[in-house]
Design a protein around this motif. Structure first.
Motif, PDB file in Angstrom:
ATOM      1  N   SER A  41       0.634  -1.201  -0.100  1.00  0.00           N
ATOM      2  CA  SER A  41      -0.126  -0.127  -0.055  1.00  0.00           C
ATOM      3  C   SER A  41       0.842   1.249   0.122  1.00  0.00           C
ATOM      4  N   GLY A  42       0.556   2.078  -0.957  1.00  0.00           N
ATOM      5  CA  GLY A  42       1.500   3.342  -1.236  1.00  0.00           C
ATOM      6  C   GLY A  42       3.082   3.116  -1.241  1.00  0.00           C
ATOM      7  N   ALA A  43       3.519   2.142  -1.993  1.00  0.00           N
ATOM      8  CA  ALA A  43       4.991   2.107  -1.888  1.00  0.00           C
ATOM      9  C   ALA A  43       5.971   3.155  -2.041  1.00  0.00           C
ATOM     10  N   ALA A  44       7.073   3.139  -1.629  1.00  0.00           N
ATOM     11  CA  ALA A  44       8.000   4.160  -2.033  1.00  0.00           C
ATOM     12  C   ALA A  44       8.438   4.092  -3.203  1.00  0.00           C
ATOM     13  N   ALA A  45       8.801   4.883  -3.768  1.00  0.00           N
ATOM     14  CA  ALA A  45       9.246   4.964  -5.294  1.00  0.00           C
ATOM     15  C   ALA A  45      10.381   3.673  -5.587  1.00  0.00           C
ATOM     16  N   GLY A  46      11.419   3.891  -4.714  1.00  0.00           N
ATOM     17  CA  GLY A  46      12.341   2.904  -4.677  1.00  0.00           C
ATOM     18  C   GLY A  46      11.884   1.297  -4.856  1.00  0.00           C
ATOM     19  N   ALA A  47      11.166   1.143  -3.807  1.00  0.00           N
ATOM     20  CA  ALA A  47      10.618  -0.562  -3.497  1.00  0.00           C
ATOM     21  C   ALA A  47       9.607  -0.597  -4.823  1.00  0.00           C
ATOM     22  N   SER A  48       8.856   0.379  -5.351  1.00  0.00           N
ATOM     23  CA  SER A  48       8.015   0.319  -6.580  1.00  0.00           C
ATOM     24  C   SER A  48       8.492   0.006  -7.712  1.00  0.00           C
ATOM     25  N   GLY A  49       9.934   0.715  -7.724  1.00  0.00           N
ATOM     26  CA  GLY A  49      10.721   0.405  -9.077  1.00  0.00           C
ATOM     27  C   GLY A  49      11.055  -0.824  -9.064  1.00  0.00           C
ATOM     28  N   THR A  50      11.664  -1.385  -7.814  1.00  0.00           N
ATOM     29  CA  THR A  50      12.173  -2.712  -7.963  1.00  0.00           C
ATOM     30  C   THR A  50      11.088  -3.709  -8.097  1.00  0.00           C
ATOM     31  N   ILE A  51       9.806  -3.495  -7.540  1.00  0.00           N
ATOM     32  CA  ILE A  51       8.644  -4.324  -7.892  1.00  0.00           C
ATOM     33  C   ILE A  51       8.411  -4.347  -9.367  1.00  0.00           C
ATOM     34  N   LEU A  52       8.377  -3.239  -9.802  1.00  0.00           N
ATOM     35  CA  LEU A  52       8.257  -3.107 -11.644  1.00  0.00           C
ATOM     36  C   LEU A  52       9.348  -3.955 -12.304  1.00  0.00           C
ATOM     37  N   LEU A  53      10.459  -3.820 -11.716  1.00  0.00           N
ATOM     38  CA  LEU A  53      11.467  -4.505 -12.406  1.00  0.00           C
ATOM     39  C   LEU A  53      11.228  -6.213 -12.261  1.00  0.00           C
ATOM     40  N   GLY A  54      10.954  -6.451 -11.231  1.00  0.00           N
ATOM     41  CA  GLY A  54      10.568  -7.854 -10.976  1.00  0.00           C
ATOM     42  C   GLY A  54       9.386  -8.422 -11.767  1.00  0.00           C
ATOM     43  N   ARG A  55       8.427  -7.928 -11.669  1.00  0.00           N
ATOM     44  CA  ARG A  55       7.219  -7.760 -12.760  1.00  0.00           C
ATOM     45  C   ARG A  55       7.570  -8.246 -14.101  1.00  0.00           C
ATOM     46  N   ILE A  56       8.491  -7.218 -14.630  1.00  0.00           N
ATOM     47  CA  ILE A  56       8.939  -7.187 -16.135  1.00  0.00           C
ATOM     48  C   ILE A  56       9.812  -8.508 -16.149  1.00  0.00           C
TER      49      ILE A  56
END
Length: 144
Positions: free
Chosen positions: A14-29
């Motif tokens: 919920s409302g992840a910090a930009a760094g964590a969300s960027g890492t999660i996006l990379l993982g999803r990719i």
């Protein structure tokens, strides 16, 4: 005495910090690429896919090939864009373990053992994603 509230935004669900969300996006990719390519390949060479599935003894090889191709393509796409991520993460984890058990159990062959273990690792990534959520850079975050 000041309190640090920045840690409140580091929870990925919920409302992840930009760094964590960027890492999660990379993982999803990274998780989605193999399924997008594999699903597209199966669906565009459906006769060959069905023949291979038939050689494995799977029932209704043509139907199975279409279903598997669609799960891979649509599941990979959903993970990529972060749509229904927690549910799709569970579905893809189960699918990936099932695939390992159907196609990669010839463990006397080193490559089959590696492919089996690779599938388990990918399933683990999907379970982490199902647990953590899609991060801020996702359709789920925009909808909720």
């Amino acid at each position: 005495m000041s309190t640090n509230t920045s840690t409140n935004n580091s929870f990925a669900g919920s409302g992840a910090a930009a760094g964590a969300s960027g890492t999660i996006l990379l993982g999803r990719i990274l998780l989605s690429v193999i399924f997008l390519l594999s699903g597209f390949g199966k669906l565009t060479a459906i006769a060959g896919t069905a023949g291979y599935f038939g050689s494995l003894g799977l029932p209704l090889p043509m139907v199975t090939a279409i279903v598997v191709g669609l799960i891979e393509l649509l599941g990979g796409l959903a993970i990529l864009v972060g749509f229904q991520t927690r549910i799709v993460g569970w579905v893809m984890a189960i699918f990936t373990v099932a695939t390992a058990l159907v196609a990669h159990t010839g463990w006397a062959d080193q490559m089959q053992m590696i492919n089996f273990m690779k599938n388990l690792g990918i399933a683990g990534g999907f379970l982490v994603l199902a647990s953590s959520g899609p991060g801020a850079y996702s359709i789920d975050a925009k909808r909720g």
